[in-house]
Design a protein around this motif. Structure first.
Motif, PDB file in Angstrom:
ATOM      1  N   SER A   1      13.170  39.341 -12.301  1.00 54.00           N
ATOM      2  CA  SER A   1      13.107  39.492 -10.852  1.00 54.00           C
ATOM      3  C   SER A   1      12.497  38.258 -10.215  1.00 54.00           C
ATOM      4  O   SER A   1      11.809  37.461 -10.881  1.00 54.00           O
ATOM      5  CB  SER A   1      12.314  40.743 -10.466  1.00 54.00           C
ATOM      6  N   ALA A   2      12.751  38.102  -8.933  1.00 52.21           N
ATOM      7  CA  ALA A   2      12.231  36.975  -8.162  1.00 52.21           C
ATOM      8  C   ALA A   2      11.973  37.439  -6.743  1.00 52.21           C
ATOM      9  O   ALA A   2      12.572  38.415  -6.274  1.00 52.21           O
ATOM     10  CB  ALA A   2      13.232  35.823  -8.160  1.00 52.21           C
ATOM     11  N   GLU A   3      11.090  36.761  -6.047  1.00 49.40           N
ATOM     12  CA  GLU A   3      10.790  37.098  -4.661  1.00 49.40           C
ATOM     13  C   GLU A   3      11.812  36.470  -3.726  1.00 49.40           C
ATOM     14  O   GLU A   3      12.296  35.360  -3.953  1.00 49.40           O
ATOM     15  CB  GLU A   3       9.387  36.611  -4.285  1.00 49.40           C
ATOM     16  N   ASN A   4      12.118  37.189  -2.653  1.00 47.26           N
ATOM     17  CA  ASN A   4      13.027  36.687  -1.633  1.00 47.26           C
ATOM     18  C   ASN A   4      12.613  37.306  -0.300  1.00 47.26           C
ATOM     19  O   ASN A   4      12.001  38.385  -0.276  1.00 47.26           O
ATOM     20  CB  ASN A   4      14.469  37.064  -1.981  1.00 47.26           C
ATOM     21  N   ARG A   5      12.959  36.660   0.800  1.00 48.29           N
ATOM     22  CA  ARG A   5      12.549  37.197   2.103  1.00 48.29           C
ATOM     23  C   ARG A   5      13.423  36.609   3.201  1.00 48.29           C
ATOM     24  O   ARG A   5      14.031  35.537   3.042  1.00 48.29           O
ATOM     25  CB  ARG A   5      11.065  36.896   2.392  1.00 48.29           C
ATOM     26  N   GLN A   6      13.490  37.320   4.318  1.00 46.78           N
ATOM     27  CA  GLN A   6      14.077  36.838   5.556  1.00 46.78           C
ATOM     28  C   GLN A   6      13.090  37.104   6.689  1.00 46.78           C
ATOM     29  O   GLN A   6      12.433  38.148   6.705  1.00 46.78           O
ATOM     30  CB  GLN A   6      15.387  37.565   5.878  1.00 46.78           C
ATOM     31  N   VAL A   7      13.023  36.180   7.637  1.00 44.47           N
ATOM     32  CA  VAL A   7      12.183  36.342   8.820  1.00 44.47           C
ATOM     33  C   VAL A   7      13.107  36.454  10.023  1.00 44.47           C
ATOM     34  O   VAL A   7      13.957  35.587  10.256  1.00 44.47           O
ATOM     35  CB  VAL A   7      11.208  35.163   8.985  1.00 44.47           C
ATOM     36  N   PHE A   8      12.940  37.542  10.806  1.00 48.68           N
ATOM     37  CA  PHE A   8      13.855  37.835  11.899  1.00 48.68           C
ATOM     38  C   PHE A   8      13.124  37.930  13.234  1.00 48.68           C
ATOM     39  O   PHE A   8      12.040  38.533  13.313  1.00 48.68           O
ATOM     40  CB  PHE A   8      14.541  39.184  11.677  1.00 48.68           C
ATOM     41  N   ASP A   9      13.750  37.385  14.288  1.00 53.02           N
ATOM     42  CA  ASP A   9      13.426  37.840  15.631  1.00 53.02           C
ATOM     43  C   ASP A   9      14.237  39.117  15.870  1.00 53.02           C
ATOM     44  O   ASP A   9      14.948  39.585  14.971  1.00 53.02           O
ATOM     45  CB  ASP A   9      13.720  36.754  16.670  1.00 53.02           C
ATOM     46  N   TYR A  10      14.145  39.695  17.078  1.00 55.47           N
ATOM     47  CA  TYR A  10      14.833  40.973  17.260  1.00 55.47           C
ATOM     48  C   TYR A  10      16.347  40.822  17.102  1.00 55.47           C
ATOM     49  O   TYR A  10      17.004  41.656  16.458  1.00 55.47           O
ATOM     50  CB  TYR A  10      14.524  41.620  18.615  1.00 55.47           C
ATOM     51  N   ALA A  11      16.928  39.773  17.673  1.00 53.65           N
ATOM     52  CA  ALA A  11      18.382  39.616  17.600  1.00 53.65           C
ATOM     53  C   ALA A  11      18.842  39.490  16.153  1.00 53.65           C
ATOM     54  O   ALA A  11      19.869  40.055  15.755  1.00 53.65           O
ATOM     55  CB  ALA A  11      18.814  38.396  18.410  1.00 53.65           C
ATOM     56  N   GLY A  12      18.097  38.750  15.361  1.00 58.65           N
ATOM     57  CA  GLY A  12      18.450  38.613  13.956  1.00 58.65           C
ATOM     58  C   GLY A  12      18.339  39.921  13.207  1.00 58.65           C
ATOM     59  O   GLY A  12      19.177  40.245  12.355  1.00 58.65           O
ATOM     60  N   LEU A  13      17.301  40.701  13.513  1.00 59.94           N
ATOM     61  CA  LEU A  13      17.131  41.992  12.859  1.00 59.94           C
ATOM     62  C   LEU A  13      18.286  42.930  13.198  1.00 59.94           C
ATOM     63  O   LEU A  13      18.816  43.621  12.319  1.00 59.94           O
ATOM     64  CB  LEU A  13      15.798  42.615  13.272  1.00 59.94           C
ATOM     65  N   GLU A  14      18.685  42.949  14.452  1.00 56.82           N
ATOM     66  CA  GLU A  14      19.815  43.791  14.834  1.00 56.82           C
ATOM     67  C   GLU A  14      21.083  43.348  14.107  1.00 56.82           C
ATOM     68  O   GLU A  14      21.865  44.173  13.627  1.00 56.82           O
ATOM     69  CB  GLU A  14      20.019  43.753  16.349  1.00 56.82           C
ATOM     70  N   GLY A  15      21.288  42.040  14.009  1.00 57.20           N
ATOM     71  CA  GLY A  15      22.454  41.546  13.274  1.00 57.20           C
ATOM     72  C   GLY A  15      22.406  41.930  11.811  1.00 57.20           C
ATOM     73  O   GLY A  15      23.434  42.279  11.215  1.00 57.20           O
ATOM     74  N   ARG A  16      21.216  41.874  11.224  1.00 57.28           N
ATOM     75  CA  ARG A  16      21.076  42.267   9.803  1.00 57.28           C
ATOM     76  C   ARG A  16      21.437  43.741   9.626  1.00 57.28           C
ATOM     77  O   ARG A  16      22.156  44.108   8.690  1.00 57.28           O
ATOM     78  CB  ARG A  16      19.637  42.012   9.348  1.00 57.28           C
TER      79      ARG A  16
END
Length: 254
Positions: A191-206
């Motif tokens: 396993s490995a660590e991974n992440r995404q950082v979102f503003d609201y628009a990015g979170l909605e798109g995700r």
């Protein structure tokens, strides 16, 4: 991905969101594949369920010719647009159980974020057919750390509340028994660590890149978006939230 029409077309209206908002994979995936799994420089890889080319891009960066296998026409077009300029890449219309590739034609077969759509035993037979002797089978997925923060706990609850069939298509339903049957015995898990950082628009798109999230105009969409906005407002820091993942890498020689 299975040959079932619903599973192969369910992302057709989400390609743009998928391209823009789905997570990639950390470079440590390649380190595991090249180190422990024994993938060699120049080995040809069949990328099953290649989608828009996110995983194929990683493999190309690792020095591998890649055949993307993808049944969804809109996603194939996106992968071709993104990666078609690289002579080491091509994408074909096929599924994990019926790739259309010749016998013994690839050194490794991989499914990134796609294994839960497959019929494991039919896929095993197909992968063995197209692999060269002692070929490498790999499954990779980004697993959300569902309880790692207030935001992630709330996001999981939102999916359970509003996702049309979230619980049924969750890759977390894949058991170790299923994996052992697929690999034909023991397999290695890293396993490995991974992440995404979102503003609201990015979170909605995700969220809207997920096949189980109701799209605009579909029943439940407005309520889901309302709850997402509330979750973001309640958990954001500096107008951002962090989507944390554990990238799981499973492999064995078939």
């Amino acid at each position: 991905m299975t040959a079932d029409r619903q599973s192969t077309t369910r992302f057709s209206d989400r390609v743009d969101a998928y391209v823009r908002h789905r997570p990639g994979y950390p470079d440590s995936v390649l380190a595991v594949l090249h180190g422990e799994a024994g993938l060699r420089p120049g080995d040809t890889v069949a990328d099953v369920g290649a989608g828009t080319g996110i995983s194929s891009r990683l493999l190309l960066q690792g020095g591998h010719p890649v055949v993307g296998v993808e049944p969804n026409a809109a996603m194939r077009a996106a992968a071709e647009a993104a990666l078609g300029g690289d002579p080491r890449f091509r994408v074909v219309d096929g599924t994990g159980e019926a790739t259309g590739l010749p016998d013994a034609s690839v050194d490794a077969v991989m499914a990134f974020q796609a294994f839960h759509w497959l019929d494991p035993l039919r896929a095993r037979a197909e992968w063995r057919r197209i692999l060269r002797p002692r070929g490498l089978a790999v499954i990779v997925w980004n697993a959300r750390r569902r309880a790692a923060s207030e935001f992630l706990r709330g996001y999981e609850a939102l999916l359970l509340r509003h996702g049309t069939d979230y619980a049924g298509v969750d890759h977390g339903n894949v058991t170790d028994d299923t994996l052992r049957a697929f690999f034909g015995g023991p397999f290695t898990r890293r396993s490995a660590e991974n992440r995404q950082v979102f503003d609201y628009a990015g979170l909605e798109g995700r969220l809207l890149s997920s096949s189980y999230a109701p799209n605009a105009g579909q029943p439940g969409h407005e309520e889901m978006i309302r709850d997402l906005r509330r979750l973001f407002d309640a958990t954001q820091q500096d107008r951002q939230v962090v989507m944390e993942y554990e990238t799981e890498i499973l492999f064995a020689r078939l």
